[in-house]
Design a protein around this motif. Structure first.
Motif, PDB file in Angstrom:
ATOM      1  N   THR A   1       0.833  -1.204   0.000  1.00  0.00           N
ATOM      2  CA  THR A   1       0.000   0.000   0.000  1.00  0.00           C
ATOM      3  C   THR A   1       0.867   1.253   0.000  1.00  0.00           C
ATOM      4  O   THR A   1       0.589   2.209  -0.726  1.00  0.00           O
ATOM      5  N   ARG A   2       1.924   1.245   0.793  1.00  0.00           N
ATOM      6  CA  ARG A   2       2.818   2.412   0.841  1.00  0.00           C
ATOM      7  C   ARG A   2       3.452   2.671  -0.523  1.00  0.00           C
ATOM      8  O   ARG A   2       3.488   3.812  -0.999  1.00  0.00           O
ATOM      9  N   ILE A   3       3.933   1.614  -1.168  1.00  0.00           N
ATOM     10  CA  ILE A   3       4.565   1.772  -2.476  1.00  0.00           C
ATOM     11  C   ILE A   3       3.548   2.276  -3.497  1.00  0.00           C
ATOM     12  O   ILE A   3       3.824   3.219  -4.262  1.00  0.00           O
ATOM     13  N   LEU A   4       2.363   1.674  -3.530  1.00  0.00           N
ATOM     14  CA  LEU A   4       1.352   2.097  -4.501  1.00  0.00           C
ATOM     15  C   LEU A   4       0.924   3.545  -4.266  1.00  0.00           C
ATOM     16  O   LEU A   4       0.708   4.294  -5.216  1.00  0.00           O
ATOM     17  N   THR A   5       0.818   3.944  -2.996  1.00  0.00           N
ATOM     18  CA  THR A   5       0.473   5.328  -2.678  1.00  0.00           C
ATOM     19  C   THR A   5       1.572   6.261  -3.174  1.00  0.00           C
ATOM     20  O   THR A   5       1.293   7.280  -3.818  1.00  0.00           O
TER      21      THR A   5
ATOM     22  N   GLU B   1       3.609   5.732  -5.533  1.00  0.00           N
ATOM     23  CA  GLU B   1       3.624   5.670  -7.003  1.00  0.00           C
ATOM     24  C   GLU B   1       2.351   6.232  -7.623  1.00  0.00           C
ATOM     25  O   GLU B   1       2.218   6.258  -8.840  1.00  0.00           O
ATOM     26  N   ASP B   2       1.407   6.675  -6.787  1.00  0.00           N
ATOM     27  CA  ASP B   2       0.120   7.199  -7.242  1.00  0.00           C
ATOM     28  C   ASP B   2      -0.608   6.200  -8.137  1.00  0.00           C
ATOM     29  O   ASP B   2      -1.113   6.536  -9.212  1.00  0.00           O
ATOM     30  N   LEU B   3      -0.644   4.944  -7.665  1.00  0.00           N
ATOM     31  CA  LEU B   3      -1.347   3.872  -8.382  1.00  0.00           C
ATOM     32  C   LEU B   3      -2.398   3.268  -7.461  1.00  0.00           C
ATOM     33  O   LEU B   3      -2.075   2.845  -6.345  1.00  0.00           O
ATOM     34  N   GLU B   4      -3.621   3.203  -7.928  1.00  0.00           N
ATOM     35  CA  GLU B   4      -4.630   2.490  -7.149  1.00  0.00           C
ATOM     36  C   GLU B   4      -4.354   0.991  -7.288  1.00  0.00           C
ATOM     37  O   GLU B   4      -3.731   0.548  -8.268  1.00  0.00           O
ATOM     38  N   PRO B   5      -4.785   0.193  -6.323  1.00  0.00           N
ATOM     39  CA  PRO B   5      -4.504  -1.249  -6.378  1.00  0.00           C
ATOM     40  C   PRO B   5      -4.951  -1.901  -7.687  1.00  0.00           C
ATOM     41  O   PRO B   5      -4.220  -2.734  -8.244  1.00  0.00           O
ATOM     42  N   GLY B   6      -6.115  -1.544  -8.202  1.00  0.00           N
ATOM     43  CA  GLY B   6      -6.577  -2.141  -9.453  1.00  0.00           C
ATOM     44  C   GLY B   6      -5.686  -1.799 -10.634  1.00  0.00           C
ATOM     45  O   GLY B   6      -5.513  -2.613 -11.553  1.00  0.00           O
ATOM     46  N   ALA B   7      -5.110  -0.603 -10.616  1.00  0.00           N
ATOM     47  CA  ALA B   7      -4.191  -0.224 -11.688  1.00  0.00           C
ATOM     48  C   ALA B   7      -2.933  -1.076 -11.627  1.00  0.00           C
ATOM     49  O   ALA B   7      -2.456  -1.580 -12.651  1.00  0.00           O
TER      50      ALA B   7
ATOM     51  N   LEU C   1      -1.553  -3.656 -14.470  1.00  0.00           N
ATOM     52  CA  LEU C   1      -0.187  -3.584 -15.018  1.00  0.00           C
ATOM     53  C   LEU C   1       0.570  -4.879 -14.744  1.00  0.00           C
ATOM     54  O   LEU C   1       1.280  -5.390 -15.622  1.00  0.00           O
ATOM     55  N   ASN C   2       0.411  -5.414 -13.549  1.00  0.00           N
ATOM     56  CA  ASN C   2       1.098  -6.654 -13.185  1.00  0.00           C
ATOM     57  C   ASN C   2       0.590  -7.821 -14.031  1.00  0.00           C
ATOM     58  O   ASN C   2       1.385  -8.629 -14.522  1.00  0.00           O
TER      59      ASN C   2
ATOM     60  N   ALA D   1       7.791  -2.172 -14.730  1.00  0.00           N
ATOM     61  CA  ALA D   1       9.097  -2.663 -14.276  1.00  0.00           C
ATOM     62  C   ALA D   1       9.577  -1.903 -13.047  1.00  0.00           C
ATOM     63  O   ALA D   1      10.103  -2.503 -12.100  1.00  0.00           O
ATOM     64  N   ALA D   2       9.393  -0.599 -13.033  1.00  0.00           N
ATOM     65  CA  ALA D   2       9.855   0.208 -11.897  1.00  0.00           C
ATOM     66  C   ALA D   2       9.093  -0.146 -10.617  1.00  0.00           C
ATOM     67  O   ALA D   2       9.696  -0.331  -9.559  1.00  0.00           O
ATOM     68  N   VAL D   3       7.777  -0.256 -10.726  1.00  0.00           N
ATOM     69  CA  VAL D   3       6.969  -0.577  -9.542  1.00  0.00           C
ATOM     70  C   VAL D   3       7.226  -2.023  -9.117  1.00  0.00           C
ATOM     71  O   VAL D   3       7.375  -2.314  -7.925  1.00  0.00           O
TER      72      VAL D   3
END
Length: 149
Positions: free
Chosen positions: A24-28, A30-36, A40-41, A99-101
């Motif tokens: 959650t911290r990384i996605l926050t 990275e400004d990515l919601e979990p579904g995004a 991507l994954n 790749a970065a995330v």
């Protein structure tokens, strides 16, 4: 004093809570919601994937049709994915972002899992993969003793 042995479901829920924090911290950040990230994954792991398959995968995370459509439209508008003949692809920018995330998540996960015996980590991963790959109808039938004799 020894801690009680937790039922499997309780242990899973608590483990998920502990692992979700860094994600959650990384996605926050990275400004990515979990579904995004999930999308991507999925595309990063699978390559070009039918749009229907991605929507079905998103439905397992609570994204109904309109919500999945809106998410995919935002990702396309952001230049991260494109739909070619009902096949979703990562764009070059999407591949770079993925790749970065992925690398950030991998680094954090590696640090967390370094706290534990590598053999046990691999055994847990293999079991979770086996569970994930089992047809949900089979799980449902077994859970309610509905397997044909």
């Amino acid at each position: 004093m020894n801690a009680p042995t937790l039922p499997f479901g309780t242990a899973m829920a608590l483990a998920e809570r502990n692992l979700r924090g860094p994600l959650t911290r990384i996605l926050t950040e990275e400004d990515l919601e979990p579904g995004a990230w999930f999308t991507l994954n999925a595309l990063g792991l699978r390559g070009a994937t039918p749009t229907r398959t991605v929507k079905d995968l998103l439905s397992t995370s609570g994204y109904d049709g309109p919500r999945a459509d809106a998410l995919l439209a935002r990702l396309a508008a952001g230049g991260l994915i494109e739909d070619r003949d009902e096949l979703l692809h990562l764009t070059p920018a999407g591949s770079e972002r993925y790749a970065a995330v992925r690398d950030r998540i991998g680094t954090a996960s590696g640090r967390v899992f370094s706290l534990f015996d590598p053999t046990r980590v691999e055994t847990a991963r293999a079991l979770l993969q086996q569970l994930a790959e089992t047809d949900p109808a089979t799980i449902e039938a077994v859970a309610f003793d509905e397997v044909p004799a």
